[in-house]
Design an enzyme around this catalytic site. Structure first.
Site, PDB file in Angstrom:
ATOM      1  N   CYS A 161      72.973  34.399  39.893  1.00 15.49           N
ATOM      2  CA  CYS A 161      73.822  34.676  38.738  1.00 15.49           C
ATOM      3  C   CYS A 161      72.995  35.367  37.662  1.00 15.49           C
ATOM      4  CB  CYS A 161      74.399  33.359  38.192  1.00 15.49           C
ATOM      5  SG  CYS A 161      75.481  33.549  36.756  1.00 15.49           S
ATOM      6  N   HIS A 203      83.135  33.158  41.975  1.00 15.13           N
ATOM      7  CA  HIS A 203      82.006  32.958  41.069  1.00 15.13           C
ATOM      8  C   HIS A 203      82.390  33.358  39.645  1.00 15.13           C
ATOM      9  CE1 HIS A 203      77.551  32.908  40.170  1.00 15.13           C
ATOM     10  NE2 HIS A 203      78.019  33.625  39.151  1.00 15.13           N
ATOM     11  N   GLU A 204      82.997  34.535  39.506  1.00 13.03           N
ATOM     12  CA  GLU A 204      83.376  35.019  38.177  1.00 13.03           C
ATOM     13  C   GLU A 204      84.561  34.236  37.606  1.00 13.03           C
ATOM     14  OE1 GLU A 204      80.208  37.370  38.749  1.00 13.03           O
ATOM     15  OE2 GLU A 204      81.224  36.768  36.913  1.00 13.03           O
ATOM     16  N   HIS A 207      83.322  31.249  35.930  1.00  8.35           N
ATOM     17  CA  HIS A 207      82.823  31.559  34.580  1.00  8.35           C
ATOM     18  C   HIS A 207      83.969  31.540  33.570  1.00  8.35           C
ATOM     19  CE1 HIS A 207      78.564  32.389  34.786  1.00  8.35           C
ATOM     20  NE2 HIS A 207      78.716  33.186  35.836  1.00  8.35           N
TER      21      HIS A 207
END
Length: 263
Positions: A161, A203-204, A207
């Site tokens: 990351c 993954h994003e 976030h």
């Protein structure tokens, strides 16, 4: 997301945009080999999560979307990475410029995926290009994304990351998903993702929920990178003169995704 790599190959940084091409050319729906599934209980729980959050989600004002370049990567444990990210309702040239700037810093930092909070913008925006090279591959922008379904097949990858420079470790995620989102013009669409695209998105998307990749790791995996995480915590304290807003030693593992899937 900074990087995702396997034992045999290293893939560039993660980044997302709206699943129409950034040039506004429609992106074709991808074929997914695994059957998307849900059980009534899991799906109902996911829908409750999405519904409860949508009722309380704040909408970004024009001021929330204003920025001055060049953008900089926000590193753990900056509290911006845990803050609530607002839904976007203004689709104008400023939003397009923000997406362009996010791509710019993504390429400069060797990424393939990037989210709004990683550049200090607490809004529901992500960009990506699986190739990770300007002028190659496909640039995609996702605004206000939501997960509709996810696959039974769970795959482990050695993820990295951009907000955790130099740190890589295994994270398990569903191999394929279906997503509802908007593009930079505000147009709504749905898309199915599998493989690397699905991993970059997840993954994003984490976030955008204030979830960081080590939240998804087993205790054993976190122990293998604990020293590196503690170094970032100390770096934050030394640079700001403030105590770290969180400590890995106090972490609680995130056992289920916000709005989709299970670990």
């Amino acid at each position: 997301m900074a990087r995702v790599h396997t034992s045999s190959s290293l893939l560039p940084c993660l980044r997302f945009a709206s699943l129409h091409r950034f040039t506004s050319t429609p992106l074709p729906i991808l074929n997914i080999p695994q059957r998307l599934y849900y059980t009534p209980s899991i799906y109902a729980m996911a829908r409750r999560n999405l519904t409860s959050k949508s009722k309380t989600d704040q909408v970004a004002s024009p001021a929330d979307l204003r920025f001055e370049g060049p953008l900089k990567i926000v590193e753990y444990p900056n509290p911006i990475l845990r803050a609530k990210n607002k839904r976007i309702s203004t689709f104008d040239d400023n939003l397009k410029k923000l997406a362009h700037e996010m791509f710019d810093i993504m390429y400069k930092t060797e990424g393939i995926g990037l989210s709004g909070p990683q550049v200090g913008m607490n809004v529901q925006l992500m960009v990506f290009n699986p190739v990770g090279e300007r002028g190659e591959g496909e640039e995609v922008v996702l605004v206000n994304p939501k997960v509709v379904r996810y696959s039974r097949k769970i795959v482990a990858y050695d993820e990295g990351c951009l907000s955790f420079p130099g740190i890589y470790a295994d994270v398990e995620r569903p191999d394929s998903i279906k997503v509802d989102a908007q593009d930079v013009t505000g147009a709504k669409f749905s898309v199915s993702l599998s493989g690397l695209r699905a991993r970059v998105f997840q993954h994003e998307f984490d976030h955008l929920q204030g979830i960081l990749f080590f939240d998804r790791m087993s205790d054993e995996v976190v122990d293998s990178i604990r020293m590196e995480l503690e170094k970032l915590e100390k770096k934050y304290e030394d640079s700001t003169g403030l105590p770290s807003p969180e400590k890995v030693i106090m972490r609680r593992r995130q056992t289920s995704a916000v709005g989709f899937g299970i670990k």
